[in-house]
Write a protein that holds these residues in place. Structure first.
Motif, PDB file in Angstrom:
ATOM      1  N   LEU A 546       0.830  -1.196   0.000  1.00 57.61           N
ATOM      2  CA  LEU A 546       0.000   0.000   0.000  1.00 57.61           C
ATOM      3  C   LEU A 546       0.865   1.247   0.000  1.00 57.61           C
ATOM      4  CD1 LEU A 546      -2.676  -0.949   2.726  1.00 57.61           C
ATOM      5  CD2 LEU A 546      -2.938  -1.101   0.250  1.00 57.61           C
ATOM      6  N   SER A 547       0.378   2.297  -0.574  1.00 57.89           N
ATOM      7  CA  SER A 547       1.076   3.592  -0.511  1.00 57.89           C
ATOM      8  C   SER A 547       0.887   4.198   0.866  1.00 57.89           C
ATOM      9  CB  SER A 547       0.517   4.527  -1.575  1.00 57.89           C
ATOM     10  OG  SER A 547      -0.843   4.845  -1.285  1.00 57.89           O
ATOM     11  N   THR A 548       1.663   5.249   1.162  1.00 57.71           N
ATOM     12  CA  THR A 548       1.537   5.931   2.452  1.00 57.71           C
ATOM     13  C   THR A 548       0.130   6.456   2.641  1.00 57.71           C
ATOM     14  OG1 THR A 548       3.866   6.560   2.348  1.00 57.71           O
ATOM     15  CG2 THR A 548       2.474   7.770   3.892  1.00 57.71           C
ATOM     16  N   GLU A 549      -0.443   6.998   1.576  1.00 59.13           N
ATOM     17  CA  GLU A 549      -1.800   7.543   1.658  1.00 59.13           C
ATOM     18  C   GLU A 549      -2.811   6.433   1.948  1.00 59.13           C
ATOM     19  OE1 GLU A 549       0.324   8.069  -0.811  1.00 59.13           O
ATOM     20  OE2 GLU A 549       0.886  10.164  -0.357  1.00 59.13           O
ATOM     21  N   GLU A 550      -2.610   5.266   1.323  1.00 60.19           N
ATOM     22  CA  GLU A 550      -3.523   4.150   1.561  1.00 60.19           C
ATOM     23  C   GLU A 550      -3.402   3.627   2.985  1.00 60.19           C
ATOM     24  OE1 GLU A 550      -4.093   1.957  -2.723  1.00 60.19           O
ATOM     25  OE2 GLU A 550      -2.093   1.901  -1.834  1.00 60.19           O
ATOM     26  N   TYR A 551      -2.170   3.575   3.517  1.00 59.91           N
ATOM     27  CA  TYR A 551      -1.974   3.190   4.918  1.00 59.91           C
ATOM     28  C   TYR A 551      -2.689   4.167   5.843  1.00 59.91           C
ATOM     29  CZ  TYR A 551       1.523  -0.585   4.531  1.00 59.91           C
ATOM     30  OH  TYR A 551       2.168  -1.786   4.304  1.00 59.91           O
ATOM     31  N   ALA A 552      -2.558   5.491   5.557  1.00 60.97           N
ATOM     32  CA  ALA A 552      -3.169   6.503   6.413  1.00 60.97           C
ATOM     33  C   ALA A 552      -4.685   6.383   6.412  1.00 60.97           C
ATOM     34  CB  ALA A 552      -2.746   7.901   5.949  1.00 60.97           C
ATOM     35  N   ALA A 553      -5.257   6.140   5.242  1.00 65.49           N
ATOM     36  CA  ALA A 553      -6.711   5.993   5.159  1.00 65.49           C
ATOM     37  C   ALA A 553      -7.167   4.751   5.918  1.00 65.49           C
ATOM     38  CB  ALA A 553      -7.130   5.912   3.698  1.00 65.49           C
ATOM     39  N   LEU A 554      -6.384   3.697   5.828  1.00 66.74           N
ATOM     40  CA  LEU A 554      -6.725   2.467   6.536  1.00 66.74           C
ATOM     41  C   LEU A 554      -6.622   2.672   8.048  1.00 66.74           C
ATOM     42  CD1 LEU A 554      -7.542  -0.474   6.097  1.00 66.74           C
ATOM     43  CD2 LEU A 554      -5.130  -1.079   5.988  1.00 66.74           C
ATOM     44  N   ALA A 555      -5.605   3.435   8.485  1.00 64.95           N
ATOM     45  CA  ALA A 555      -5.453   3.739   9.907  1.00 64.95           C
ATOM     46  C   ALA A 555      -6.649   4.534  10.429  1.00 64.95           C
ATOM     47  CB  ALA A 555      -4.160   4.509  10.137  1.00 64.95           C
ATOM     48  N   ASP A 556      -7.122   5.503   9.634  1.00 62.08           N
ATOM     49  CA  ASP A 556      -8.284   6.287  10.060  1.00 62.08           C
ATOM     50  C   ASP A 556      -9.497   5.386  10.245  1.00 62.08           C
ATOM     51  OD1 ASP A 556      -6.680   8.496   9.874  1.00 62.08           O
ATOM     52  OD2 ASP A 556      -7.421   9.146   7.924  1.00 62.08           O
ATOM     53  N   THR A 557      -9.668   4.436   9.338  1.00 58.25           N
ATOM     54  CA  THR A 557     -10.796   3.505   9.441  1.00 58.25           C
ATOM     55  C   THR A 557     -10.670   2.640  10.687  1.00 58.25           C
ATOM     56  OG1 THR A 557     -10.961   3.438   7.029  1.00 58.25           O
ATOM     57  CG2 THR A 557     -12.063   1.694   8.255  1.00 58.25           C
ATOM     58  N   ALA A 558      -9.446   2.184  10.987  1.00 55.88           N
ATOM     59  CA  ALA A 558      -9.230   1.314  12.144  1.00 55.88           C
ATOM     60  C   ALA A 558      -9.464   2.050  13.458  1.00 55.88           C
ATOM     61  CB  ALA A 558      -7.807   0.749  12.106  1.00 55.88           C
ATOM     62  N   VAL A 559      -9.149   3.339  13.515  1.00 53.57           N
ATOM     63  CA  VAL A 559      -9.288   4.119  14.757  1.00 53.57           C
ATOM     64  C   VAL A 559     -10.730   4.573  14.975  1.00 53.57           C
ATOM     65  CG1 VAL A 559      -8.620   6.312  15.846  1.00 53.57           C
ATOM     66  CG2 VAL A 559      -6.885   4.840  14.818  1.00 53.57           C
ATOM     67  N   SER A 560     -11.515   4.611  13.914  1.00 60.83           N
ATOM     68  CA  SER A 560     -12.899   5.071  14.030  1.00 60.83           C
ATOM     69  C   SER A 560     -13.649   4.258  15.083  1.00 60.83           C
ATOM     70  CB  SER A 560     -13.592   4.947  12.674  1.00 60.83           C
ATOM     71  OG  SER A 560     -14.948   5.342  12.774  1.00 60.83           O
ATOM     72  N   GLY A 561     -14.246   4.965  16.033  1.00 55.02           N
ATOM     73  CA  GLY A 561     -14.990   4.308  17.091  1.00 55.02           C
ATOM     74  C   GLY A 561     -14.144   3.816  18.236  1.00 55.02           C
ATOM     75  N   GLN A 562     -12.838   4.118  18.227  1.00 49.16           N
ATOM     76  CA  GLN A 562     -11.917   3.645  19.265  1.00 49.16           C
ATOM     77  C   GLN A 562     -11.373   4.805  20.101  1.00 49.16           C
ATOM     78  OE1 GLN A 562     -11.390   0.333  19.801  1.00 49.16           O
ATOM     79  NE2 GLN A 562     -12.869  -0.045  18.142  1.00 49.16           N
ATOM     80  N   GLU A 563     -12.243   5.819  20.382  1.00 50.58           N
ATOM     81  CA  GLU A 563     -11.797   6.996  21.122  1.00 50.58           C
ATOM     82  C   GLU A 563     -11.262   6.641  22.502  1.00 50.58           C
ATOM     83  OE1 GLU A 563     -14.592   6.700  19.493  1.00 50.58           O
ATOM     84  OE2 GLU A 563     -14.431   8.225  17.908  1.00 50.58           O
ATOM     85  N   ASP A 564     -11.847   5.630  23.150  1.00 46.29           N
ATOM     86  CA  ASP A 564     -11.377   5.249  24.490  1.00 46.29           C
ATOM     87  C   ASP A 564      -9.944   4.714  24.431  1.00 46.29           C
ATOM     88  OD1 ASP A 564     -13.794   5.959  25.522  1.00 46.29           O
ATOM     89  OD2 ASP A 564     -14.589   3.900  25.626  1.00 46.29           O
ATOM     90  N   VAL A 565      -9.621   4.000  23.364  1.00 47.01           N
ATOM     91  CA  VAL A 565      -8.260   3.488  23.211  1.00 47.01           C
ATOM     92  C   VAL A 565      -7.289   4.641  22.950  1.00 47.01           C
ATOM     93  CG1 VAL A 565      -6.746   1.987  21.860  1.00 47.01           C
ATOM     94  CG2 VAL A 565      -9.095   1.271  22.358  1.00 47.01           C
ATOM     95  N   VAL A 566      -7.665   5.568  22.064  1.00 47.80           N
ATOM     96  CA  VAL A 566      -6.795   6.706  21.737  1.00 47.80           C
ATOM     97  C   VAL A 566      -6.548   7.569  22.968  1.00 47.80           C
ATOM     98  CG1 VAL A 566      -6.595   8.817  20.356  1.00 47.80           C
ATOM     99  CG2 VAL A 566      -7.545   6.729  19.331  1.00 47.80           C
ATOM    100  N   ARG A 567      -7.572   7.696  23.843  1.00 45.52           N
ATOM    101  CA  ARG A 567      -7.424   8.518  25.043  1.00 45.52           C
ATOM    102  C   ARG A 567      -6.324   7.973  25.956  1.00 45.52           C
ATOM    103  NH1 ARG A 567     -12.263   8.685  25.968  1.00 45.52           N
ATOM    104  NH2 ARG A 567     -12.718  10.745  25.103  1.00 45.52           N
TER     105      ARG A 567
END
Length: 620
Positions: A546-567
């Motif tokens: 994957l390109s860097t942009e594709e990795y970044a988009a995939l990361a955004d999808t993976a983090v979606s709904g995981q605010e408690d983990v990011v905190r």
């Protein structure tokens, strides 16, 4: 007149075909030519009864070592007796243990020591027996010169001084496994003296010996082996004379070992060295090497006190048995002395899984054996040119190989020792072949610039190849097909080098590489293709990351709904690696796994957490 001695087997009956169509009870029925080496007809067994054994006498049942250990463990558990772990049982406060070791190793030769009969491990009983092996009257020993070559190799591997002149002696004792009533050995003037072996911490010596210890070797002598006795029901013993006269070396240490684990490490190291120089190719597990240990104890409060009375434990057949038997005998002697008793000089035995040694007989001494020079065997003269030739062609010893693997390729001591010892040294030869192929592909200076590639190859040869014959395969490890010239019939070195290089360059994923290795092992790859690379291209297995942009988009999808983990990243003083890998795992599951490099995914997720997700969380 020829040297004639009466047969010492006259009180035994032979079951099966008889020598010269006669029974050994009648000396007149045997007319052996002087110094013959012709094989004899098949002799099935000897027995100590006066009656013939029934023709349907039961065969010896072989009980596997693993089952013996399990059975003994069950008995100990039932009796309530438990052994201490050896790692915590190396010393006894107030006492010093002293151990000397005698190792008997069968030389790798085609003929016996004093007859032309073939050496054999697994052939039918009594099919490789010459007249001299049975002490047939009129037969005499003829030293087989080829037995000297592996003996000298062994002595050189043990850092011994090879003697220009040595002599053979007779060691007298009677037993049915020694037909002549004496053993030919080298008691007074052995062919090698004054050696030593250096043991390191990586050899699994006792922690009390620190980083290393040197074990002095008093002498190495050549001698004959005895027959093999097979006990049968009803006080019957079957004798296989194939083993009589087998060429042995006896390695005798100085009494300088003070810890049981170090004694076991010494025997293990000797076996490795003898195998490496092709002196002895059959180890303890196959009966080609046996150890006797001499054990004594004394109190530590008087440094000038002489060594205690020693006892000898005979015929130990595994490294674990060496350590366990020494511990048991040490504790027995201490218990006797603390109770006010005295230690008797005696020979003791040991059984697999035991917790105590057992008395066999009183200890014989030099007078009991009546050593005398053998009048039938001439002195052995060894030329310095032969010793020099064998020294120069002996090759690298295991310690040199381990040091090279550790220093040049960065392998751990454990991995380096495993790679050097597996498959009788043939696996490390395979590794060197792969190294040569990788160097030719990577170009000059490859080792300095691409050390990680060679480490990867070593890891796959050591671990991934082993998995091929475990788990999803029912084939034993020996079916890998390693050869002495550094090849492997099941996974040719060229294919493994190609696979390693593509994986190192990130041209294929680790998952694809493992599947390809399995297919190579099964003969499906390269199959109809010329090389592994052709097979990868034809099957569309190249890694298209994957390109860097594709990795970044995939990361955004993976983090979606995981605010408690990011905190938890925002509040943590130390970066929570476990939580990071949780999010990376979501990336891999949500994306195209065949296009994702886990390390790249981890790097992008880390960068996005630090620069995007945490700042956004704090700003909100």
């Amino acid at each position: 007149m020829p040297h004639i001695r009466p047969t010492t087997l006259s009180r035994y009956l032979l079951h099966g075909q008889l020598i010269s169509r006669g029974c050994l009870r009648s000396r007149s029925s045997i007319r052996a030519p002087l110094a013959t080496a012709s094989p004899l007809p098949l002799i099935r067994c000897l027995h100590t009864d006066t009656n013939e054994p029934p023709s349907n006498a039961p065969a010896t049942i072989h009980v596997p070592l693993r089952k013996q250990l399990k059975d003994e463990a069950k008995k100990q558990k039932a009796s309530g007796k438990k052994k201490k772990k050896n790692v915590n049982n190396q010393v006894v406060e107030g006492w010093e243990l002293t151990v000397g070791i005698e190792i008997h190793a069968q030389l790798n030769t085609a003929k016996k020591l004093f007859s032309g009969a073939a050496t054999s491990f697994n052939d039918d009983p009594n099919t490789h027996v010459a007249y001299f092996d049975l002490a047939t009257p009129g037969s005499q020993p003829i030293f087989q010169k080829e037995t000297l070559i592996p003996a000298i190799r062994a002595a050189l591997a043990l850092n011994c001084e090879v003697q220009p002149v040595s002599r053979f002696d007779r060691k007298h004792y009677f037993h049915w496994d020694q037909p002549s009533g004496y053993q030919i050995t080298q008691y007074y003037e052995p062919f090698a003296r004054d050696g030593h072996i250096q043991l390191h911490a990586r050899d699994s010596i006792a922690a009390e010996d620190g980083e290393g210890v040197s074990i002095g070797i008093k002498q190495v002598q050549m001698e004959q082996d005895t027959a093999k006795t097979l006990a049968q029901p009803g006080d019957v013993h079957w004798i296989d004379f194939n083993r009589v006269g087998m060429p042995l070396i006896e390695i005798i240490t100085h009494p300088v070992i003070h810890h049981p684990a170090t004694a076991a490490a010494f025997v293990r190291k000797v076996q490795t060295l003898l195998n490496a120089v092709d002196a002895c190719v059959s180890g303890m597990e196959a009966g080609g090497l046996r150890a006797d240990v001499n054990v004594s104890v004394r109190r530590t409060d008087d440094p000038n006190a002489p060594l205690g009375q020693r006892t000898e434990i005979k015929n130990l057949s595994s490294f674990k048995a060496v350590e366990d038997a020494i511990i048991a005998e040490r504790d027995r002697q201490i218990s006797v002395l603390e109770a006010g008793g005295t230690i008797a000089g005696e020979t003791r035995g040991w059984s697999i899984g035991s917790i105590e040694t057992r008395r066999l007989r009183g200890k014989e001494g030099e007078v009991d054996y009546r050593y005398m020079p053998d009048p039938d065997v001439a002195p052995l003269t060894i030329g310095s040119d032969l010793v020099a030739q064998l020294r120069n062609t002996m090759g690298e010893l295991p310690d040199d190989v381990v040091d090279a693997l550790s220093s040049d390729f960065g392998l751990s001591s454990k991995d380096a020792m495993s790679l050097a010892s597996l498959d009788g040294g043939m696996r490390v030869e395979y590794f060197w072949t792969v190294v040569d192929l990788l160097e030719s592909r990577l170009g000059p200076g490859a080792l300095g610039q691409h050390k990680a590639c060679f480490q990867l190859a070593a890891n796959w040869i050591l671990h991934e190849l082993g998995r091929l014959t475990g788990g999803r395969s029912d084939e034993p490890a020996q079916d890998m097909g390693f050869t002495a010239d550094g090849e492997c019939t099941r996974v040719p070195a060229q294919h493994l080098a190609d696979l390693t290089l593509h994986l190192y360059k990130r041209e294929i994923t680790a998952k694809v590489a493992k599947e390809l290795l399995w297919a190579i092992f099964r003969g499906r790859v390269p199959g109809d293709y010329r090389t592994v690379s052709d097979a990868i291209a034809a099957e569309g297995l190249w890694f298209k990351e994957l390109s860097t942009e594709e990795y970044a988009a995939l990361a955004d999808t993976a983090v979606s709904g995981q605010e408690d983990v990011v905190r938890q990243f925002a509040d943590a003083k130390v970066f929570p690696q476990g939580k990071l890998m949780f999010l990376v795992g979501r990336m891999i599951r949500l994306g195209q796994e065949e296009r994702i490099d886990p390390k790249s995914a981890e790097g992008v997720m880390r960068e996005r957490i630090e620069s995007v997700y945490v700042p956004a969380l704090k700003a909100g």
